[in-house]
Design an enzyme around this catalytic site. Structure first.
Site, PDB file in Angstrom:
ATOM      1  CE  LYS A   1      -1.895   2.676   3.423  1.00 26.33           C
ATOM      2  NZ  LYS A   1      -1.769   3.790   2.608  1.00 26.33           N
TER       3      LYS A   1
ATOM      4  CD  GLU B   1      14.125   0.524   7.705  1.00 27.44           C
ATOM      5  OE1 GLU B   1      14.718   1.405   8.122  1.00 27.44           O
ATOM      6  OE2 GLU B   1      14.812  -0.692   7.273  1.00 27.44           O
TER       7      GLU B   1
ATOM      8  CB  CYS C   1      13.213   8.731   7.555  1.00 27.57           C
ATOM      9  SG  CYS C   1      14.271   8.004   6.290  1.00 27.57           S
TER      10      CYS C   1
ATOM     11  CD  GLU D   1      10.498  12.269  11.535  1.00 22.60           C
ATOM     12  OE1 GLU D   1       9.407  11.886  11.581  1.00 22.60           O
ATOM     13  OE2 GLU D   1      11.509  11.759  10.721  1.00 22.60           O
TER      14      GLU D   1
HETATM   15  P1  NAP Z   1       2.521   7.627   8.271  1.00 29.89           P
HETATM   16  O1  NAP Z   1       1.673   8.592   8.429  1.00 29.89           O
HETATM   17  O2  NAP Z   1       3.096   6.733   9.428  1.00 29.89           O
HETATM   18  O3  NAP Z   1       2.261   6.716   7.165  1.00 29.89           O
HETATM   19  C1  NAP Z   1       2.916   5.916   6.373  1.00 29.89           C
HETATM   20  C2  NAP Z   1       2.052   4.577   5.806  1.00 29.89           C
HETATM   21  O4  NAP Z   1       1.203   4.027   6.906  1.00 29.89           O
HETATM   22  C3  NAP Z   1       1.052   5.420   5.003  1.00 29.89           C
HETATM   23  O5  NAP Z   1       0.864   4.522   3.716  1.00 29.89           O
HETATM   24  C4  NAP Z   1      -0.112   5.707   5.735  1.00 29.89           C
HETATM   25  O6  NAP Z   1      -1.288   5.612   4.900  1.00 29.89           O
HETATM   26  C5  NAP Z   1      -0.158   4.118   6.493  1.00 29.89           C
HETATM   27  N1  NAP Z   1      -0.785   4.246   7.710  1.00 29.89           N
HETATM   28  C6  NAP Z   1      -1.513   5.205   8.461  1.00 29.89           C
HETATM   29  N2  NAP Z   1      -1.864   4.899   9.645  1.00 29.89           N
HETATM   30  C7  NAP Z   1      -1.794   3.641   9.584  1.00 29.89           C
HETATM   31  C8  NAP Z   1      -2.276   2.421  10.533  1.00 29.89           C
HETATM   32  N3  NAP Z   1      -2.850   2.730  11.583  1.00 29.89           N
HETATM   33  N4  NAP Z   1      -1.939   1.190  10.292  1.00 29.89           N
HETATM   34  C9  NAP Z   1      -1.147   0.920   9.367  1.00 29.89           C
HETATM   35  N5  NAP Z   1      -0.820   1.892   8.297  1.00 29.89           N
HETATM   36  C10 NAP Z   1      -1.147   3.121   8.566  1.00 29.89           C
HETATM   37  O7  NAP Z   1       4.109   8.220   7.794  1.00 29.89           O
HETATM   38  P2  NAP Z   1       4.097   9.348   6.663  1.00 29.89           P
HETATM   39  O8  NAP Z   1       3.542  10.687   7.249  1.00 29.89           O
HETATM   40  O9  NAP Z   1       3.521   8.929   5.401  1.00 29.89           O
HETATM   41  O10 NAP Z   1       5.746   9.401   6.404  1.00 29.89           O
HETATM   42  C11 NAP Z   1       6.583  10.138   7.104  1.00 29.89           C
HETATM   43  C12 NAP Z   1       7.293   9.495   8.148  1.00 29.89           C
HETATM   44  O11 NAP Z   1       8.027   8.277   7.686  1.00 29.89           O
HETATM   45  C13 NAP Z   1       8.345   9.984   9.026  1.00 29.89           C
HETATM   46  O12 NAP Z   1       8.242   9.770  10.030  1.00 29.89           O
HETATM   47  C14 NAP Z   1       9.575   9.627   8.415  1.00 29.89           C
HETATM   48  O13 NAP Z   1      10.571   9.994   9.152  1.00 29.89           O
HETATM   49  C15 NAP Z   1       9.210   8.218   8.169  1.00 29.89           C
HETATM   50  N6  NAP Z   1      10.155   7.592   7.386  1.00 29.89           N
HETATM   51  C16 NAP Z   1      11.168   6.518   7.584  1.00 29.89           C
HETATM   52  C17 NAP Z   1      11.887   6.108   6.691  1.00 29.89           C
HETATM   53  C18 NAP Z   1      13.066   4.973   7.274  1.00 29.89           C
HETATM   54  O14 NAP Z   1      13.541   4.259   6.467  1.00 29.89           O
HETATM   55  N7  NAP Z   1      13.200   4.809   8.367  1.00 29.89           N
HETATM   56  C19 NAP Z   1      11.828   6.208   5.433  1.00 29.89           C
HETATM   57  C20 NAP Z   1      10.928   7.321   5.109  1.00 29.89           C
HETATM   58  C21 NAP Z   1      10.099   7.711   5.825  1.00 29.89           C
HETATM   59  P3  NAP Z   1      -2.060   7.082   4.590  1.00 29.89           P
HETATM   60  O15 NAP Z   1      -0.763   7.754   3.935  1.00 29.89           O
HETATM   61  O16 NAP Z   1      -3.159   6.782   4.044  1.00 29.89           O
HETATM   62  O17 NAP Z   1      -2.063   7.758   5.930  1.00 29.89           O
END
Ligand code: NAP
Ligand code: MG
Length: 495
Positions: free
Chosen positions: A200, A274, A308, A405
């Site tokens: 997804k 991650e 990230c 963050e």
């Molecule tokens: P997010 O809100 O956690 O969303 C990530 C994914 O999870 C999206 O596809 C989201 O869908 C989905 N999601 C949301 N709520 C969920 C739930 N309760 N259960 C399962 N899946 C769910 O993160 P984001 O705002 O998209 O991305 C930014 C974050 O990603 C930052 O914190 C960044 O540091 C982190 N990141 C980490 C890495 C790494 O390698 N460590 C790499 C890239 C990014 P929706 O889009 O529909 O909300």
């Protein structure tokens, strides 16, 4: 043009002396074939969602609507999981590993062939500058498929003396900052090890994942080996809670990562997370200052801070702090903010209105907490979601902008005197994903890299990636590694 900056002399930028306006150099949009509507990619076909619902994805730099994509809910997730399970049992786990590898090579080559179109769509859907999507995201996504294609029939060398078996169906959930690249990070090792996939993408950036679905069709991958479903957080939650997947791979925020970890506790599902980061970028007084300034700009501003591992906490050794800050201020006054499709653009659009609001909230908070908020006097488009590069000067460990963050082009600046002090400050965070250090002494590099609790520490460079190199976090930045031989381990059981 040489710019001499003397210590203790305030820098005055005289634009006409060394800056000029670039003629716009936009990448052509017409190469991007975006359909009006996309269904869910399940069982090798695009199908209508059982929910009957669709949602829009927009271009965050123009607010123009790009397409409508299906909104999957529980029944759609169930359908996709069953398709992946059938494909696993019927074809994929029985297929000779060298054959599996051929499909991965084919996907890699097709990504290369369509790289220009994929780069344009990535920049339109997510807002990142075309220079980044063209030169980093898409080539690195292809490189991941090539790399893991090579491993498919060599797993016995990755795990000597052991037998590596696939797990079954992997449920994979990815964020919006590197949409195609994160899909490649997840799908390539899973398939190489013999698993099938339900993936997804994030709700704001579904288009390159759907283009990847078309590439997968073109590569003639057996139906159901990869399923791509679009939807919101509830769709991700249904994937995690579904009984079929044997493996959950999640990249995203620490907050959602914790919810997933709780949901998986007590089950047999394997999990890799991650998550977020708050990287320390450390400049010692013997560093090559000009190169380090460029490294800092690359580390936090070129990608809107939507990384990230962004170097979001800058630590300057006290005796060079003033000179460094002057040069940094001067450099960020030359950045170009605007159309992500323009090849001159350094800082594209913030991914969504919500994210822009969150970033602005943190800048306001820094102001209220008494920090010096520095933003260069740069033109910003009136339409779309944009944020100027921002320095928060005089920050200390207790400021929330240092602890939390922000995920935007915002850099909190602190100073230090000794290595011991900066190691303590750098480690004083719940995160531990990445860090950077600039010095001309190898011994200091080793002292810092061995003392910092970070999955990656770059020395005299920043934000360098390669498929052969593992990536992942400590502490609240998650666990498990992606990339390299390490990236195979989460997708196999060893006996
Ligand atoms: P997010 O809100 O956690 O969303 C990530 C994914 O999870 C999206 O596809 C989201 O869908 C989905 N999601 C949301 N709520 C969920 C739930 N309760 N259960 C399962 N899946 C769910 O993160 P984001 O705002 O998209 O991305 C930014 C974050 O990603 C930052 O914190 C960044 O540091 C982190 N990141 C980490 C890495 C790494 O390698 N460590 C790499 C890239 C990014 P929706 O889009 O529909 O909300
Ligand atoms: Mg979008």
């Amino acid at each position: 043009m040489e710019i001499t900056v003397q210590q203790n002399t305030p820098v005055v930028l005289e634009k006409e002396k060394f800056l000029w306006d670039f003629a716009p150099a936009p990448e052509a949009k017409n190469i991007a074939k975006i359909e009006k509507k996309y269904g869910l990619f399940i069982g090798g076909k695009f199908v209508e969602p059982r929910s009957g619902k669709y949602f829009k994805t927009i271009n965050p730099s123009t607010l123009e609507e790009l397409s409508e994509v299906a909104k999957s809910e529980g029944k759609d997730v169930d359908y996709a999981m069953k398709a992946a399970h059938t494909a696993y049992e019927k074809y994929w786990k029985k297929m000779p590993a060298s054959e599996r590898g051929k499909y991965l090579f084919r996907i890699a080559r097709l990504i290369q062939e369509k790289s220009r179109e994929l780069a344009v769509i990535e920049s339109m859907d997510g807002g990142k500058p075309i220079r980044e999507s063209r030169d980093f995201d898409i080539p690195t996504a292809a490189a991941h498929f090539f790399y893991y294609a090579g491993w498919a029939d060599k797993l016995k060398y990755a795990f000597p003396g052991k037998q590596a078996k696939p797990l079954g169906v992997a449920a994979q959930i990815i964020p919006w900052n590197f949409p195609l690249l994160m899909a490649a990070w997840k799908i390539a090792p899973a398939l190489a090890c013999g698993n099938t996939v339900v993936l997804k993408p994030a709700e704001t950036t579904p288009l390159t994942a759907l283009k990847l679905a078309q590439i997968i069709q073109e590569a003639d991958l057996p139906a159901g080996v990869v399923n791509i479903i679009t939807g919101f957080g509830d769709c991700g939650a249904s994937m995690v809670n579904h009984p079929i997947p044997a493996k959950i791979a999640f990249t995203g925020s620490t907050e959602v990562g914790k919810i997933i970890q709780r949901a998986v506790a007590g089950t047999n599902k394997k999990l890799t997370l991650e998550l977020g980061g708050k990287a320390a970028h450390i400049i010692l007084d013997d560093a090559a200052v000009d190169q380090a300034v460029e490294g800092v700009v690359n580390g936090i501003f070129f990608n809107q801070g939507h990384v990230c591992c962004a170097g979001s906490r800058l630590f300057l050794q006290e005796n060079i702090a003033e000179e460094f800050l002057q040069k940094l201020k001067l450099r960020i006054q030359t950045l170009v903010i605007g159309d992500p499709l323009d090849k001159n653009t350094d800082i594209g659009a913030i991914n969504s209105k919500e994210q822009l609001g969150k970033i602005q909230g943190y800048i306001e908070l820094a102001h209220q907490e008494g920090l010096e908020v520095y933003q260069p006097d740069l033109p910003v488009p009136s339409k779309g979601f944009f944020c100027k590069p921002t320095l928060l000067i005089g920050a200390s460990q207790s400021n929330r902008v240092v602890q939390e963050e922000i995920f935007g082009p915002v850099l909190a600046v602190q100073t230090f005197r000794t290595l011991e002090e900066v190691i303590e400050k750098a480690n004083n965070t719940p995160y531990g994903l990445s860090a950077g250090v600039w010095t001309d002494k190898g011994a200091k590099i080793f002292q810092l890299t061995t003392s910092m609790k970070s999955g990656v520490v770059w020395a005299n460079t920043y934000n360098q990636f390669d498929p052969t190199s593992p990536f992942g976090g400590y502490k609240e930045s998650g666990f498990g590694r992606e990339g390299g031989i390490h990236g195979l381990l989460p997708y196999v059981s060893l006996s």
